[in-house]
Design an enzyme around this catalytic site. Structure first.
Site, PDB file in Angstrom:
ATOM      1  N   GLN A  60       0.808  -1.223   0.000  1.00 15.33           N
ATOM      2  CA  GLN A  60       0.000   0.000   0.000  1.00 15.33           C
ATOM      3  C   GLN A  60       0.843   1.275   0.000  1.00 15.33           C
ATOM      4  O   GLN A  60       0.301   2.363   0.201  1.00 15.33           O
ATOM      5  CB  GLN A  60      -0.982  -0.009   1.183  1.00 15.33           C
ATOM      6  CG  GLN A  60      -2.020  -1.131   1.109  1.00 15.33           C
ATOM      7  CD  GLN A  60      -3.031  -0.965  -0.038  1.00 15.33           C
ATOM      8  OE1 GLN A  60      -3.104   0.092  -0.675  1.00 15.33           O
ATOM      9  NE2 GLN A  60      -3.801  -2.008  -0.298  1.00 15.33           N
TER      10      GLN A  60
ATOM     11  N   ALA B  76       0.666  -5.702  -8.350  1.00 19.95           N
ATOM     12  CA  ALA B  76       0.364  -4.864  -9.517  1.00 19.95           C
ATOM     13  C   ALA B  76      -1.047  -4.278  -9.479  1.00 19.95           C
ATOM     14  O   ALA B  76      -1.260  -3.131  -9.882  1.00 19.95           O
ATOM     15  CB  ALA B  76       0.531  -5.695 -10.795  1.00 19.95           C
TER      16      ALA B  76
ATOM     17  N   CYS C  64     -10.659  -9.165   1.432  1.00 22.10           N
ATOM     18  CA  CYS C  64     -10.795 -10.602   1.698  1.00 22.10           C
ATOM     19  C   CYS C  64     -11.646 -10.869   2.926  1.00 22.10           C
ATOM     20  O   CYS C  64     -12.117 -11.973   3.132  1.00 22.10           O
ATOM     21  CB  CYS C  64      -9.429 -11.246   1.845  1.00 22.10           C
ATOM     22  SG  CYS C  64      -8.172 -10.096   2.327  1.00 22.10           S
TER      23      CYS C  64
HETATM   24  N1  PLP Z   1      -0.943  -6.864   1.659  1.00 21.85           N
HETATM   25  C1  PLP Z   1      -1.703  -5.758   1.699  1.00 21.85           C
HETATM   26  C2  PLP Z   1      -1.341  -4.646   2.613  1.00 21.85           C
HETATM   27  C3  PLP Z   1      -2.839  -5.668   0.878  1.00 21.85           C
HETATM   28  O1  PLP Z   1      -3.608  -4.568   0.919  1.00 21.85           O
HETATM   29  C4  PLP Z   1      -3.157  -6.747   0.026  1.00 21.85           C
HETATM   30  C5  PLP Z   1      -4.387  -6.700  -0.798  1.00 21.85           C
HETATM   31  O2  PLP Z   1      -5.467  -6.884  -0.311  1.00 21.85           O
HETATM   32  C6  PLP Z   1      -2.318  -7.870   0.016  1.00 21.85           C
HETATM   33  C7  PLP Z   1      -1.225  -7.885   0.836  1.00 21.85           C
HETATM   34  C8  PLP Z   1      -2.597  -9.046  -0.904  1.00 21.85           C
HETATM   35  O3  PLP Z   1      -2.303  -8.697  -2.219  1.00 21.85           O
HETATM   36  P1  PLP Z   1      -2.717  -9.627  -3.479  1.00 21.85           P
HETATM   37  O4  PLP Z   1      -4.151  -9.359  -3.738  1.00 21.85           O
HETATM   38  O5  PLP Z   1      -1.816  -9.168  -4.589  1.00 21.85           O
HETATM   39  O6  PLP Z   1      -2.439 -11.050  -3.104  1.00 21.85           O
END
Ligand code: PLP
Length: 380
Positions: free
Chosen positions: A186, A205, A328
Site C-alpha cells: 500500500q 500490480a 478478503c
Molecule cells: N498486503 C496488503 C497490505 C494488501 O492490501 C493486500 C491486498 O489486499 C495484500 C497484501 C494481498 O495482495 P494480493 O491481492 O496481490 O495477493
C-alpha cells in the site's frame, strides 16, 4: 463501460482499474507473445524480453538490482514465499522466533499463525491508538533467537504509515542476522517505499492500476533463503513456475507511470482525500480513523451508530463503491482486526468505512460521493 463511468469507485486499496497505457502495453503480449519465457527460441526470447524489461522498471523504482526482484502471482504469494523462505533459512541458525505487528494483512498474520503451529514462537506487537506501531514496542520483543521482524509500510485499512526504516535500523543495530520483512503493497497510497535495511518486501500490480495476478518479492541478494515453490529454475530458482508474461509487462508499465509521476500522484491522492473529508466532516458524529499523517490514498471514517454493512449496501445501490476494510474479509461480518487492535470496541469497528483512491478518480466524482453519503445518512 457505461457502468464504469456512472459509478464512483472508491475501493482502490482492494483493487484498481487497469490504466489505459498498461492495457495497451499488455495487449500485444496477450495476443501475439505466446512463447514461454524460459524457452530459448524466438517466441520464448520475446516473452523473456518483456518480463526482464518489467523487472528493470521495478528495480529502478526500488533502487535495487533487477536480480533482487522475484516475480510472483500477487502479494499473497510473495508474502508466503518470503516468510517461509526466510524462516526456514533462519531455522538452520537456531532461530525460531517471529515478531509481527497486529495490523498486518491476513496473508501475513495467518502465515505466521501457521508457523506458530509448527514450532515457531510468535510475538504480536499491538499498535498505539493512532494505528502506528512504536519502534520500542517492536524492539522489546526481539530476542536472541528472533528470525524475522515483520512490519508493513502503510496499513491497508487506515493508511497509517509505519516506522519501517527506523525499525529496520534498530533491529540491524541490535542483531544484523534478524531478517526484516515489510509488506509495501500500500505504499502506492502515497508513501515512497524505501528498501534500505529491509531484507524482503512485497508488492502487488493490481493496487497500482496494473492487472490482477502479478506481484513481486524484493529479496536482498545476501539474505539466506530457502525456496518453497520448487520444480523449475525460473526466478533464479527462487520461485518455480512459468511467469504471467502479459501481467508482468503491465506491472512494469504501471510502475513506470507511478515512478515518473510520483509527485503528481501523491498530490492528486491528497486532493481527493481532502475533498471527501471536507464533505464528510460536516456529518454530525463522524470520526476519522486515519491519522492526520496517513498515506493520502486511504481515508477510514467511522459513522457512529451506523452499521458499515448497511451503509455500504446503500452506497452501492447509489453507485458508490467503498469497503469496510480488507477485501478478503469484506464478505464476512468480522469487524476490522486493525481497528480493534487500535483499541476500538467492536461496535466502533463495525461503523467504519474505508474510502481509497487512485489516479483515475477525479475531484468532481469524489465530491459527489461525499454528498451521496451525507444524504444517505441524513435520510437514516
Ligand atoms: N498486503 C496488503 C497490505 C494488501 O492490501 C493486500 C491486498 O489486499 C495484500 C497484501 C494481498 O495482495 P494480493 O491481492 O496481490 O495477493
Amino acid at each position: 463501460m457505461t457502468e464504469r463511468t456512472e459509478r464512483i469507485y472508491l475501493d482502490n486499496a482492494a483493487s484498481t482499474p487497469v490504466h489505459p497505457e498498461v492495457w495497451a502495453a499488455m495487449a500485444p503480449y496477450l495476443r501475439d507473445t505466446y512463447g514461454n519465457p524460459s524457452s530459448l527460441h524466438h517466441e520464448g526470447r520475446r516473452a523473456r524480453a518483456g518480463v526482464e524489461q518489467a523487472r528493470e522498471e521495478l528495480a529502478a523504482w526500488l533502487r535495487c538490482r533487477p536480480g533482487e526482484i522475484i516475480w510472483t502471482s500477487g502479494a499473497t504469494e510473495a508474502i508466503h514465499i518470503a516468510l517461509w523462505g526466510l524462516a526456514l533459512a533462519a531455522r538452520k541458525e537456531g532461530r525460531h522466533h517471529v515478531v509481527v505487528s497486529a495490523i498486518e494483512h491476513h496473508a501475513v498474520l495467518e502465515t505466521v499463525e501457521q508457523m506458530g503451529t509448527l514450532g515457531w514462537t510468535v510475538d504480536v506487537v499491538p499498535p498505539r491508538e493512532d494505528g502506528t506501531v512504536a519502534v520500542e514496542d517492536v524492539m522489546e520483543r526481539v530476542r536472541r533467537d528472533t528470525a524475522i521482524v515483520a512490519l508493513m509500510w502503510v496499513n491497508n485499512e487506515t493508511g497509517a504509515v509505519q516506522p519501517v526504516s527506523a525499525v529496520a535500523a534498530a533491529v540491524k543495530r541490535h542483531d544484523p542476522a534478524v531478517r526484516v520483512f515489510s509488506d509495501m503493497v500500500q505504499c502506492v497510497a502515497g508513501v515512497t517505499p524505501v528498501i534500505d535495511g529491509v531484507d524482503a518486501a512485497v508488492f502487488s500490480a493490481h493496487k497500482m492500476n496494473g492487472p490482477q495476478g502479478a506481484g513481486a518479492l524484493y529479496l536482498h541478494r545476501d539474505v539466506p533463503f530457502v525456496p518453497v515453490m520448487r520444480g523449475g529454475a525460473q526466478e533464479r530458482g527462487r520461485r518455480a513456475g512459468t511467469e504471467n508474461v502479459a501481467a508482468l509487462v503491465g506491472f512494469g508499465v504501471a510502475v513506470r507511470l507511478l515512478r515518473t509521476s510520483w509527485d503528481q500522484h501523491v498530490a492528486h491522492l491528497t486532493m481527493l482525500r481532502d475533498v471527501l473529508w471536507d464533505v464528510l466532516r460536516e456529518i454530525p458524529g463522524v470520526r476519522r480513523n486515519s491519522p492526520a499523517d496517513a498515506a493520502p490514498g486511504v481515508l477510514n471514517v467511522a459513522f457512529p451508530g451506523i452499521r458499515n454493512d448497511m451503509l455500504l449496501m446503500k452506497l452501492d445501490l447509489a453507485g458508490v463503491s467503498a469497503s469496510a476494510g480488507a477485501a478478503c474479509t469484506a464478505g464476512s461480518l468480522e469487524p476490522s482486526h486493525v481497528l480493534q487492535a487500535m483499541g476500538q470496541r467492536e461496535d466502533e469497528a463495525r461503523s467504519a468505512i474505508r474510502f481509497s483512491f487512485s489516479v483515475l478518480n477525479d475531484r468532481a466524482e469524489v465530491r459527489r460521493a461525499g454528498e451521496i453519503i451525507r444524504q444517505i445518512i441524513e435520510r437514516g
